[in-house]
Design an enzyme around this catalytic site. Structure first.
Site, short mmCIF file in Angstrom:
data_model
loop_
_atom_site.label_atom_id
_atom_site.label_comp_id
_atom_site.label_asym_id
_atom_site.label_seq_id
_atom_site.Cartn_x
_atom_site.Cartn_y
_atom_site.Cartn_z
N ARG A 61 20.59 -5.16 -39.30
CA ARG A 61 19.47 -4.29 -38.92
C ARG A 61 19.16 -3.28 -40.03
O ARG A 61 18.00 -2.93 -40.25
CB ARG A 61 19.80 -3.57 -37.60
N HIS A 65 15.46 -2.63 -41.61
CA HIS A 65 14.81 -1.31 -41.65
C HIS A 65 14.64 -0.82 -43.09
O HIS A 65 13.78 0.03 -43.35
CB HIS A 65 15.59 -0.30 -40.80
N ASN A 93 15.37 5.27 -36.54
CA ASN A 93 16.73 5.19 -37.08
C ASN A 93 17.69 6.23 -36.53
O ASN A 93 18.89 5.98 -36.41
CB ASN A 93 16.69 5.32 -38.61
N HIS A 192 18.30 -10.68 -32.49
CA HIS A 192 18.74 -10.05 -31.24
C HIS A 192 19.62 -11.00 -30.42
O HIS A 192 19.82 -10.79 -29.24
CB HIS A 192 17.53 -9.56 -30.43
C1 HEM Z 1 10.33 -7.56 -33.91
C2 HEM Z 1 10.44 -6.26 -33.85
C3 HEM Z 1 11.74 -5.57 -33.54
C4 HEM Z 1 11.91 -4.54 -32.67
C5 HEM Z 1 10.83 -3.88 -31.86
C6 HEM Z 1 13.31 -4.22 -32.67
C7 HEM Z 1 13.87 -3.20 -31.92
C8 HEM Z 1 15.22 -2.99 -31.79
C9 HEM Z 1 15.80 -1.98 -30.95
C10 HEM Z 1 15.02 -0.99 -30.10
C11 HEM Z 1 17.14 -2.09 -31.04
C12 HEM Z 1 18.19 -1.24 -30.34
C13 HEM Z 1 18.53 -0.01 -31.17
C14 HEM Z 1 19.40 0.97 -30.46
O1 HEM Z 1 19.77 0.76 -29.31
O2 HEM Z 1 19.73 2.01 -31.06
C15 HEM Z 1 17.41 -3.16 -31.96
C16 HEM Z 1 18.66 -3.58 -32.31
C17 HEM Z 1 18.90 -4.59 -33.21
N1 HEM Z 1 17.95 -5.21 -34.00
FE1 HEM Z 1 15.98 -5.18 -33.73
N2 HEM Z 1 13.96 -5.06 -33.52
C18 HEM Z 1 13.05 -5.89 -34.09
C19 HEM Z 1 13.30 -6.83 -35.06
C20 HEM Z 1 14.52 -7.05 -35.63
C21 HEM Z 1 14.76 -7.82 -36.83
C22 HEM Z 1 13.66 -8.44 -37.68
C23 HEM Z 1 16.10 -7.83 -37.04
C24 HEM Z 1 16.88 -8.47 -38.14
C25 HEM Z 1 16.50 -9.55 -38.79
C26 HEM Z 1 16.70 -7.07 -35.96
C27 HEM Z 1 18.05 -6.91 -35.77
C28 HEM Z 1 18.60 -6.12 -34.79
C29 HEM Z 1 20.01 -6.12 -34.46
C30 HEM Z 1 21.05 -7.06 -35.04
C31 HEM Z 1 20.20 -5.13 -33.49
C32 HEM Z 1 21.52 -4.67 -32.88
C33 HEM Z 1 22.08 -3.58 -33.78
C34 HEM Z 1 23.40 -2.99 -33.33
O3 HEM Z 1 24.03 -3.47 -32.40
O4 HEM Z 1 23.79 -1.99 -33.96
N3 HEM Z 1 15.72 -6.58 -35.16
N4 HEM Z 1 16.21 -3.69 -32.41
#
Ligand code: HEM
Ligand SMILES: *[C@@H]1O[C@H](CO)[C@@H](O)[C@H](O)[C@H]1NC(C)=O
Ligand SMILES: *[C@@H]1O[C@H](CO)[C@@H](O)[C@H](O)[C@H]1NC(C)=O
Ligand SMILES: *[C@@H]1O[C@H](CO)[C@@H](O)[C@H](O)[C@H]1NC(C)=O
Ligand SMILES: *[C@@H]1O[C@H](CO)[C@@H](O)[C@H](O)[C@H]1NC(C)=O
Ligand SMILES: *[C@@H]1O[C@H](CO)[C@@H](O)[C@H](O)[C@H]1NC(C)=O
Ligand SMILES: *[C@@H]1O[C@H](CO)[C@@H](O)[C@H](O)[C@H]1NC(C)=O
Ligand SMILES: *[C@@H]1O[C@H](CO)[C@@H](O)[C@H](O)[C@H]1NC(C)=O
Length: 328
Positions: A61, A65, A93, A192
């Site tokens: 992530r 970002h 972030n 995800h």
């Molecule tokens: C398509 C639009 C996307 C949105 C709206 C989005 C939104 C989010 C949100 C809201 C979270 C939770 C953050 C938290 O609870 O603090 C999250 C977690 C995560 N996102 Fe996304 N995301 C997107 C795309 C992506 C992309 C492109 C990737 C990587 C290629 C990604 C990888 C991740 C991962 C692996 C997590 C879990 C992180 C953790 O457990 O620390 N996301 N995302």
């Protein structure tokens, strides 16, 4: 000099000039200056996973970002300072991105093996690949040669990183703004398949969706009940839920079958399947029915994302501490 060696010399010079003006990343960028870079990064990620199963998800992530704000230039890693308004403290972030300490450990180890050579931006790209492959996902050849920014763009982070509740058409526009298409959006959302999200980022779907006073009608009822238990109405917004309800820490294609079962966690996840008439639906179906197709697309889309406006050549710098611009 003979005429043939003159031609060779001219061709070499031209190639160098072209490389300077239209620099490309390369899989072999560190093959002579830091041949062991991938195994060093891999080893530290593997070690970090021993005490934190979630860390791989957090690391990929960070790369996402980073790349969406001024390109993949390590800008997300800079701390606040007199001259830096950090991206770490931007809305998407703050109290959300994590893994910075692991990036610092990787940097320290690389500075001891290959001082002044490997950029922080490339560390994020390599750590992302290591994280996916260590969780059972695809491997790919990471393109390298990015350099680090000397600035951060907090306002850009506030506006360019997609929010989970802004709707599919807005999110598609944000991907398009960095040269990524609908297939990239669906494939990369497949990240995800592991990691966690805080209740505050989807709780509106459980109790009061879009101000309706009712839950999001697209959530499957037993999953809704489970999520309401995890995230009670007046509970802590920082409680965590698995992004993939079936295989929380494994990189597989279950994320897409969850969407087909109306069991996506974030609004932005479920909309990929539940938006009537959307081109994303058939892509979800294809990734759900064939994991190999998903893995191949995911690897290609990670390369596409990693290519977003890198600093190369003599632009930017190789930070010696990922948190700070050199000499500051
Ligand atoms: C398509 C639009 C996307 C949105 C709206 C989005 C939104 C989010 C949100 C809201 C979270 C939770 C953050 C938290 O609870 O603090 C999250 C977690 C995560 N996102 Fe996304 N995301 C997107 C795309 C992506 C992309 C492109 C990737 C990587 C290629 C990604 C990888 C991740 C991962 C692996 C997590 C879990 C992180 C953790 O457990 O620390 N996301 N995302
Ligand atoms: C590269 O790193 C691996 C794992 O850290 C180590 O086993 C190996 O000896 C290293 N090779 C070189 C040439 O430094
Ligand atoms: C981040 O979390 C800390 C500790 O829980 C809290 O004090 C702070 O207000 C939060 N910051 C933002 C911007 O939400
Ligand atoms: C980014 O968003 C945060 C939280 O909404 C806000 O406090 C901050 O001032 C914004 N930064 C910029 C530079 O717009
Ligand atoms: C989608 O983007 C438009 C234009 O930038 C903005 O006005 C609107 O508020 C966004 N929608 C949501 C739900 O954030
Ligand atoms: C739901 O949200 C809307 C708009 O934010 C608000 O006006 C309304 O009072 C909320 N309803 C409930 C039942 O909380
Ligand atoms: C949550 O808090 C609000 C106001 O603080 C209260 O009206 C409501 O009954 C509470 N809901 C639950 C489920 O405890
Ligand atoms: C799955 O997709 C791969 C790559 O696109 C293809 O080679 C393979 O035949 C597909 N498998 C099935 C069972 O359709």
């Amino acid at each position: 000099m003979s005429s043939s060696s003159l031609i060779v010399a001219t061709a070499l010079l031209l190639a160098l000039l072209l490389e300077g003006s239209n620099a490309q990343l390369s899989a072999t960028f560190y093959s002579s200056t830091c041949p062991n870079v991938s195994s060093i990064v891999n080893g530290i990620v593997q070690q970090a996973l021993q005490s934190d199963v979630r860390i791989g998800a957090s690391l990929i992530r960070l790369h996402f970002h980073d790349c969406f704000v001024n390109g993949c230039d390590g800008s997300i890693l800079l701390d606040d300072s007199s001259s830096i308004q950090s991206e770490k403290n931007a809305a998407p972030n703050v109290n959300s991105t994590r893994g910075f300490d692991v990036v610092d450990n990787i940097k320290t180890s690389l500075e001891s093996s290959c001082p002044g050579v490997v950029s922080c931006a490339d560390i994020l790209a390599i750590a992302a690949e290591a994280s996916v492959s260590l969780a059972g996902g695809p491997t790919w050849s990471v393109l390298l040669g990015r350099r680090d920014s000397t600035t951060a763009n907090q306002a850009g982070a506030n506006t360019s990183i997609p929010s989970p509740s802004e709707g599919l058409s807005n999110i598609t526009s944000k991907f398009s703004a960095v040269g990524l298409d609908t297939t990239d959006l669906v494939a990369l959302s497949g990240a995800h398949t592991f990691g966690r999200a805080q209740c505050r980022l989807f709780i509106n779907r459980l109790y009061n969706f879009s101000g309706t006073g009712s839950p999001d009608p697209t959530i499957e009822s037993s999953y809704l009940a489970t999520l309401q238990q995890t995230c009670p109405q007046n509970g802590s917004g920082t409680t965590l839920a698995n992004l993939d309800r079936t295989t929380a820490d494994t990189f597989d294609n279950n994320y897409f079958s969850n969407l087909q079962n109306n069991q996506g966690l974030l609004q932005s996840d479920q909309e990929l399947f539940s938006t009537t008439g959307s081109a994303t639906i058939s892509i979800v179906n294809s990734f759900s029915s064939n994991q190999t197709t998903f893995f191949q697309s995911f690897a290609q889309s990670m390369i596409n994302m990693g290519n977003i406006s890198p600093l190369t050549g003599s632009n930017g710098e190789i930070r010696s501490d990922c948190k700070k611009v050199n000499g500051s």
